[in-house]
Motif scaffolding. Structure first.
Motif, PDB file in Angstrom:
ATOM      1  N   ALA A 150       0.789  -1.116  -0.012  1.00  0.00           N
ATOM      2  CA  ALA A 150      -0.079   0.056   0.026  1.00  0.00           C
ATOM      3  C   ALA A 150       0.897   1.326  -0.022  1.00  0.00           C
ATOM      4  CB  ALA A 150      -0.790  -0.089   1.196  1.00  0.00           C
ATOM      5  N   GLY A 151       1.845   1.296   0.865  1.00  0.00           N
ATOM      6  CA  GLY A 151       2.902   2.510   0.788  1.00  0.00           C
ATOM      7  C   GLY A 151       3.497   2.772  -0.314  1.00  0.00           C
ATOM      8  N   SER A 152       3.928   1.713  -1.220  1.00  0.00           N
ATOM      9  CA  SER A 152       4.639   2.011  -2.148  1.00  0.00           C
ATOM     10  C   SER A 152       3.659   2.376  -3.258  1.00  0.00           C
ATOM     11  CB  SER A 152       5.332   0.579  -2.459  1.00  0.00           C
ATOM     12  OG  SER A 152       6.376   0.240  -1.780  1.00  0.00           O
ATOM     13  N   ILE A 153       2.387   1.835  -3.536  1.00  0.00           N
ATOM     14  CA  ILE A 153       1.375   2.104  -4.373  1.00  0.00           C
ATOM     15  C   ILE A 153       1.069   3.443  -4.361  1.00  0.00           C
ATOM     16  CG2 ILE A 153      -0.846   1.584  -5.231  1.00  0.00           C
ATOM     17  CD1 ILE A 153       1.359  -0.495  -6.114  1.00  0.00           C
ATOM     18  N   GLN A 154       1.103   4.004  -3.145  1.00  0.00           N
ATOM     19  CA  GLN A 154       0.650   5.740  -2.581  1.00  0.00           C
ATOM     20  C   GLN A 154       1.794   6.341  -3.257  1.00  0.00           C
ATOM     21  OE1 GLN A 154      -0.169   5.515   1.486  1.00  0.00           O
ATOM     22  NE2 GLN A 154      -2.403   5.751   0.829  1.00  0.00           N
ATOM     23  N   GLN A 155       3.125   5.841  -2.934  1.00  0.00           N
ATOM     24  CA  GLN A 155       4.226   6.753  -3.490  1.00  0.00           C
ATOM     25  C   GLN A 155       4.418   6.510  -5.066  1.00  0.00           C
ATOM     26  OE1 GLN A 155       6.946   4.605  -0.720  1.00  0.00           O
ATOM     27  NE2 GLN A 155       7.877   6.629  -0.803  1.00  0.00           N
ATOM     28  N   ILE A 156       3.878   5.623  -5.749  1.00  0.00           N
ATOM     29  CA  ILE A 156       4.095   5.332  -7.082  1.00  0.00           C
ATOM     30  C   ILE A 156       3.288   6.525  -7.832  1.00  0.00           C
ATOM     31  CG2 ILE A 156       3.181   3.865  -8.973  1.00  0.00           C
ATOM     32  CD1 ILE A 156       4.799   1.571  -7.275  1.00  0.00           C
ATOM     33  N   PHE A 157       2.008   6.389  -7.384  1.00  0.00           N
ATOM     34  CA  PHE A 157       0.832   7.260  -7.879  1.00  0.00           C
ATOM     35  C   PHE A 157       1.194   8.747  -7.856  1.00  0.00           C
ATOM     36  CE2 PHE A 157      -1.614   3.283  -8.230  1.00  0.00           C
ATOM     37  CZ  PHE A 157      -2.067   3.570  -9.560  1.00  0.00           C
ATOM     38  N   GLN A 158       1.648   8.868  -6.572  1.00  0.00           N
ATOM     39  CA  GLN A 158       2.116  10.375  -6.295  1.00  0.00           C
ATOM     40  C   GLN A 158       3.170  10.924  -7.067  1.00  0.00           C
ATOM     41  OE1 GLN A 158       0.500  12.326  -3.827  1.00  0.00           O
ATOM     42  NE2 GLN A 158       1.639  14.009  -5.110  1.00  0.00           N
ATOM     43  N   GLU A 159       4.176   9.961  -7.398  1.00  0.00           N
ATOM     44  CA  GLU A 159       5.260  10.349  -8.509  1.00  0.00           C
ATOM     45  C   GLU A 159       4.842  10.433  -9.788  1.00  0.00           C
ATOM     46  OE1 GLU A 159       8.978   7.975  -8.185  1.00  0.00           O
ATOM     47  OE2 GLU A 159       8.642   7.664  -5.752  1.00  0.00           O
ATOM     48  N   ILE A 160       4.087   9.466 -10.095  1.00  0.00           N
ATOM     49  CA  ILE A 160       3.206   9.822 -11.483  1.00  0.00           C
ATOM     50  C   ILE A 160       2.632  11.293 -11.686  1.00  0.00           C
ATOM     51  CG2 ILE A 160       1.542   8.785 -13.121  1.00  0.00           C
ATOM     52  CD1 ILE A 160       2.248   5.937 -12.174  1.00  0.00           C
ATOM     53  N   TYR A 161       1.801  11.462 -10.537  1.00  0.00           N
ATOM     54  CA  TYR A 161       0.934  12.607 -10.607  1.00  0.00           C
ATOM     55  C   TYR A 161       1.825  13.735 -10.729  1.00  0.00           C
ATOM     56  CZ  TYR A 161      -2.193  16.092  -9.166  1.00  0.00           C
ATOM     57  OH  TYR A 161      -2.956  17.496  -8.797  1.00  0.00           O
ATOM     58  N   ASP A 162       2.830  13.769  -9.893  1.00  0.00           N
ATOM     59  CA  ASP A 162       3.951  15.010  -9.757  1.00  0.00           C
ATOM     60  C   ASP A 162       4.669  15.102 -10.966  1.00  0.00           C
ATOM     61  OD1 ASP A 162       2.825  15.499  -6.997  1.00  0.00           O
ATOM     62  OD2 ASP A 162       4.481  14.609  -6.120  1.00  0.00           O
ATOM     63  N   SER A 163       4.895  14.316 -11.747  1.00  0.00           N
ATOM     64  CA  SER A 163       5.753  14.248 -12.971  1.00  0.00           C
ATOM     65  C   SER A 163       5.432  15.372 -13.979  1.00  0.00           C
ATOM     66  CB  SER A 163       5.751  12.818 -13.570  1.00  0.00           C
ATOM     67  OG  SER A 163       4.719  12.524 -14.428  1.00  0.00           O
ATOM     68  N   GLY A 164       6.252  15.750 -14.768  1.00  0.00           N
ATOM     69  CA  GLY A 164       5.941  16.436 -15.923  1.00  0.00           C
ATOM     70  C   GLY A 164       5.231  16.015 -16.695  1.00  0.00           C
ATOM     71  N   GLU A 165       5.095  14.796 -16.864  1.00  0.00           N
ATOM     72  CA  GLU A 165       4.319  13.999 -17.989  1.00  0.00           C
ATOM     73  C   GLU A 165       2.787  13.981 -17.755  1.00  0.00           C
ATOM     74  OE1 GLU A 165       3.877   9.379 -19.367  1.00  0.00           O
ATOM     75  OE2 GLU A 165       6.010  10.246 -19.387  1.00  0.00           O
ATOM     76  N   GLN A 166       2.220  14.232 -16.376  1.00  0.00           N
ATOM     77  CA  GLN A 166       1.075  14.123 -15.979  1.00  0.00           C
ATOM     78  C   GLN A 166       0.167  13.173 -16.744  1.00  0.00           C
ATOM     79  OE1 GLN A 166      -0.497  16.929 -13.857  1.00  0.00           O
ATOM     80  NE2 GLN A 166       1.471  16.505 -13.018  1.00  0.00           N
ATOM     81  N   PHE A 167       0.541  11.910 -16.503  1.00  0.00           N
ATOM     82  CA  PHE A 167      -0.071  10.689 -17.329  1.00  0.00           C
ATOM     83  C   PHE A 167      -1.611  10.878 -16.794  1.00  0.00           C
ATOM     84  CE2 PHE A 167      -1.870   6.487 -17.973  1.00  0.00           C
ATOM     85  CZ  PHE A 167      -1.424   6.232 -19.178  1.00  0.00           C
ATOM     86  N   PRO A 168      -2.586  10.705 -17.552  1.00  0.00           N
ATOM     87  CA  PRO A 168      -3.981  10.703 -17.004  1.00  0.00           C
ATOM     88  C   PRO A 168      -4.401   9.147 -16.966  1.00  0.00           C
ATOM     89  CG  PRO A 168      -3.965  10.735 -19.474  1.00  0.00           C
ATOM     90  CD  PRO A 168      -2.602  10.653 -19.122  1.00  0.00           C
ATOM     91  N   ILE A 169      -4.916   8.998 -15.473  1.00  0.00           N
ATOM     92  CA  ILE A 169      -5.421   7.723 -15.067  1.00  0.00           C
ATOM     93  C   ILE A 169      -6.772   7.731 -14.730  1.00  0.00           C
ATOM     94  CG2 ILE A 169      -5.246   6.056 -13.300  1.00  0.00           C
ATOM     95  CD1 ILE A 169      -2.140   6.544 -13.374  1.00  0.00           C
ATOM     96  N   TYR A 170      -7.584   7.200 -15.230  1.00  0.00           N
ATOM     97  CA  TYR A 170      -9.051   7.124 -14.930  1.00  0.00           C
ATOM     98  C   TYR A 170      -9.617   5.941 -14.398  1.00  0.00           C
ATOM     99  CZ  TYR A 170     -10.384   4.729 -18.949  1.00  0.00           C
ATOM    100  OH  TYR A 170     -10.843   3.699 -20.086  1.00  0.00           O
ATOM    101  N   SER A 171      -8.761   4.883 -14.619  1.00  0.00           N
ATOM    102  CA  SER A 171      -9.536   3.493 -14.013  1.00  0.00           C
ATOM    103  C   SER A 171      -8.017   2.648 -13.709  1.00  0.00           C
ATOM    104  CB  SER A 171     -10.175   2.853 -15.190  1.00  0.00           C
ATOM    105  OG  SER A 171     -10.460   1.494 -14.813  1.00  0.00           O
ATOM    106  N   VAL A 172      -8.414   2.063 -12.367  1.00  0.00           N
ATOM    107  CA  VAL A 172      -7.289   1.219 -11.608  1.00  0.00           C
ATOM    108  C   VAL A 172      -8.049   0.069 -11.313  1.00  0.00           C
ATOM    109  CG1 VAL A 172      -5.465   0.959 -10.054  1.00  0.00           C
ATOM    110  CG2 VAL A 172      -5.845   3.080 -11.397  1.00  0.00           C
ATOM    111  N   GLY A 173      -7.616  -1.116 -11.404  1.00  0.00           N
ATOM    112  CA  GLY A 173      -8.096  -2.303 -10.964  1.00  0.00           C
ATOM    113  C   GLY A 173      -6.932  -3.185 -10.034  1.00  0.00           C
TER     114      GLY A 173
END
Length: 117
Positions: free
Chosen positions: A9-32
């Protein structure tokens, strides 16, 4: 919200925070995440150690391109498709996850798994 193994859980939170904070700003609308698939399944989703992101735009397919799950994979054309060299793949790999786009028997461009299956 996504269900994942509590040890990740902690790693997943960090992963999504890094993706969100990146300059790429990859759009995520669905996660399973966790998904029970029966006693005989070898899927890491049954363990809560795998995630699928934007499944329609990051399909699972046979090596000949025949869709198994989802519709297509068009990185750099569809913003919801995950590029092999993009921030999503790089960040998950940094935390020890394997991307399904590197699988040999079929490609699963939506899939990230901790044990590599």
């Amino acid at each position: 919200d996504v269900q994942i193994h509590k040890e990740l859980a902690g790693s997943i939170q960090q992963i999504f925070q890094e993706i969100y904070d990146s300059g790429e700003q990859f759009p995520i609308y669905s996660v399973g995440g966790y998904n029970w698939r029966g006693d005989t399944s070898s899927s890491e989703h049954c363990l809560g150690t795998a995630l699928d992101i934007n499944p329609n735009e990051n399909y699972q397919c046979k090596n000949d391109g025949t869709a198994i799950v989802g519709k297509y994979w068009k990185p750099n054309e569809d913003p919801y498709s995950i590029p092999a060299d993009g921030i999503v793949v790089k960040t998950f790999e940094k935390y020890g996850f394997r991307w399904g786009g590197t699988f040999r028997n079929s490609k699963n461009y939506m899939h990230f798994s901790y044990f590599g299956t």
